[in-house]
Motif scaffolding. Structure first.
Motif, short mmCIF file in Angstrom:
data_model
loop_
_atom_site.label_atom_id
_atom_site.label_comp_id
_atom_site.label_asym_id
_atom_site.label_seq_id
_atom_site.Cartn_x
_atom_site.Cartn_y
_atom_site.Cartn_z
N ALA A 79 -3.57 10.82 15.82
CA ALA A 79 -2.58 9.80 15.40
C ALA A 79 -3.60 10.20 13.86
O ALA A 79 -2.17 9.71 12.97
N THR A 80 -4.57 10.60 13.39
CA THR A 80 -4.55 11.09 12.02
C THR A 80 -3.73 12.32 11.61
O THR A 80 -3.69 12.56 9.89
N GLU A 81 -3.98 13.10 12.50
CA GLU A 81 -3.27 14.62 12.43
C GLU A 81 -2.34 14.21 11.92
O GLU A 81 -1.34 14.92 11.15
N LYS A 82 -1.15 13.58 12.78
CA LYS A 82 0.23 12.85 12.71
C LYS A 82 0.67 12.64 11.50
O LYS A 82 1.55 13.03 10.77
N ILE A 87 0.66 -1.29 0.24
CA ILE A 87 0.11 0.03 0.30
C ILE A 87 0.70 1.16 0.16
O ILE A 87 1.61 1.65 0.81
N ASP A 88 0.68 1.69 -1.27
CA ASP A 88 1.63 2.78 -1.69
C ASP A 88 0.30 4.81 -0.46
O ASP A 88 0.40 4.38 -2.39
N ILE A 89 0.05 5.24 -0.55
CA ILE A 89 -1.32 5.73 0.49
C ILE A 89 -0.26 7.52 0.57
O ILE A 89 -1.46 8.12 0.56
N GLY A 90 0.58 6.69 0.76
CA GLY A 90 1.04 8.87 1.29
C GLY A 90 1.14 8.43 3.32
O GLY A 90 1.61 9.84 3.88
N ILE A 91 1.31 7.29 3.62
CA ILE A 91 0.51 7.37 5.10
C ILE A 91 1.50 5.48 5.72
O ILE A 91 1.10 4.88 4.90
N LYS A 92 2.89 5.97 6.78
CA LYS A 92 3.40 5.33 7.03
C LYS A 92 3.17 4.01 7.46
O LYS A 92 2.11 4.17 7.83
N LYS A 93 3.51 3.06 7.20
CA LYS A 93 2.89 1.86 7.65
C LYS A 93 2.40 1.33 9.43
O LYS A 93 1.10 1.34 9.32
N ALA A 94 3.31 2.27 10.12
CA ALA A 94 2.89 2.24 11.46
C ALA A 94 1.70 2.98 11.88
O ALA A 94 1.25 3.46 12.51
N ILE A 118 -10.80 0.84 7.87
CA ILE A 118 -10.29 0.29 8.08
C ILE A 118 -8.95 -0.51 7.42
O ILE A 118 -8.34 -0.99 7.06
N ARG A 119 -10.48 -1.67 6.04
CA ARG A 119 -9.24 -2.26 4.89
C ARG A 119 -9.34 -1.33 4.26
O ARG A 119 -7.44 -1.68 3.84
N ALA A 120 -9.19 0.33 3.75
CA ALA A 120 -8.61 0.77 2.70
C ALA A 120 -6.75 1.33 3.52
O ALA A 120 -6.06 1.26 2.52
N LEU A 121 -6.87 0.94 5.08
CA LEU A 121 -5.48 1.12 5.75
C LEU A 121 -4.28 -0.14 5.88
O LEU A 121 -3.54 0.14 6.04
N GLY A 122 -4.96 -0.80 4.95
CA GLY A 122 -4.26 -2.10 4.56
C GLY A 122 -4.57 -3.34 6.22
O GLY A 122 -3.75 -4.20 6.30
N HIS A 123 -5.86 -2.91 6.57
CA HIS A 123 -5.86 -3.76 7.96
C HIS A 123 -6.88 -4.52 8.02
O HIS A 123 -8.37 -4.54 6.93
N PHE A 124 -7.06 -4.94 8.37
CA PHE A 124 -8.53 -6.40 8.64
C PHE A 124 -9.09 -6.15 10.21
O PHE A 124 -9.12 -5.28 11.29
N ALA A 157 -1.03 1.26 10.78
CA ALA A 157 -1.78 0.53 11.16
C ALA A 157 -2.33 0.70 13.42
O ALA A 157 -3.14 0.79 13.84
N LYS A 158 -1.81 2.30 13.88
CA LYS A 158 -2.27 2.86 14.52
C LYS A 158 -3.43 3.66 14.43
O LYS A 158 -4.59 3.63 15.71
N ILE A 159 -3.96 3.60 12.96
CA ILE A 159 -5.09 4.41 13.18
C ILE A 159 -6.18 3.64 12.93
O ILE A 159 -7.07 3.04 13.65
N ALA A 160 -5.45 2.29 12.21
CA ALA A 160 -6.49 0.97 12.26
C ALA A 160 -7.13 0.79 13.60
O ALA A 160 -7.92 0.20 13.67
N THR A 161 -5.95 0.70 14.24
CA THR A 161 -6.66 -0.42 15.75
C THR A 161 -7.14 1.18 16.16
O THR A 161 -8.85 0.81 16.86
#
Length: 156
Positions: free
Chosen positions: A123-126, A3-10, A70-76, A13-17
Motif C-alpha cells: 500500500a505504501t509503494e502504490k 489534506i493535500d500531501i500527494g497521497i489519495k484519500k483511499a 496515522i494522524r498525519a495521514l488524517g485518521h484517528f 485510509a488503507k495505509i492508516a488501517t
C-alpha cells in the motif's frame, strides 16, 4: 481542512488501517514485555530484567511514532485495550511463564510485528508514501534484530 500531501484519500485510509494493526501489535508487545520485566525470575533474572526494560522503553517510543503517522495521514489512531485486542496478531501472556518461555513469546511477538509491518509495504509503494515506508523499514530492522538477540538466548 482537507489534506493535500500527494497521497489519495483511499490510499491514506488503507495505509492508516495497516498502521493501526502495527500500532496494536506494538502496544501489545510493549505491554507483554513490560509484564515480563516485572515478573521474570531465575538465573538470568538480571540480564532479562534489564534487557526487557530496554525493549519496552523502545516500544513505548515506537507506539508514539506509529500513532503520529496515522494522524498525519488524517485518521484517528486506536487507543483502547479492546481496539488493540481486535487489531493485534499478538496474544497476551497467559499467566506468568518461566523465563525461557518469556523469551520464546517475545521472539514470536517481534516476528509478528515484522510480518505486520511487511504486509503494509504494498500500500505504501502504490501510494508512493515514503514516510510510512521509512517508518516500516526502521521498525522491521529493529524487530528483526531484537528477535535475533532474544533467539540467541535460547541456543544451547
Amino acid at each position: 481542512m482537507d489534506i493535500d500531501i500527494g497521497i489519495k484519500k483511499a490510499d491514506r485510509a488503507k495505509i492508516a488501517t495497516g498502521l493501526s494493526h502495527l500500532l496494536a501489535d506494538t502496544y501489545t508487545l510493549y505491554l507483554k514485555t513490560h509484564y515480563f520485566h516485572w515478573n521474570v525470575t531465575g538465573p538470568m533474572f538480571n540480564t532479562l530484567h534489564l534487557m526487557f526494560e530496554t525493549q519496552y522503553t523502545e516500544l513505548a517510543l515506537a507506539v508514539d511514532l506509529v500513532a503520529e503517522r496515522i494522524r498525519a495521514l488524517g485518521h484517528f489512531a486506536p487507543g483502547s485495550y479492546s481496539e488493540y485486542a481486535k487489531l493485534s496478531s499478538i496474544k497476551e501472556a497467559d499467566g506468568v511463564p518461566k523465563a525461557e518461555e518469556m523469551i520464546r513469546q517475545l521472539v514470536e511477538g517481534h516476528e509478528a510485528v515484522v510480518r505486520t509491518a511487511r504486509s503494509i509495504f504494498p500500500a505504501t509503494e502504490k501510494a508512493t508514501d515514503e514516510a510510512s515506508a521509512d517508518l516500516l523499514t526502521q521498525r522491521i530492522q529493529l524487530h528483526e534484530k531484537t528477535a535475533w538477540m532474544l533467539r540467541s538466548l535460547l541456543e544451547a
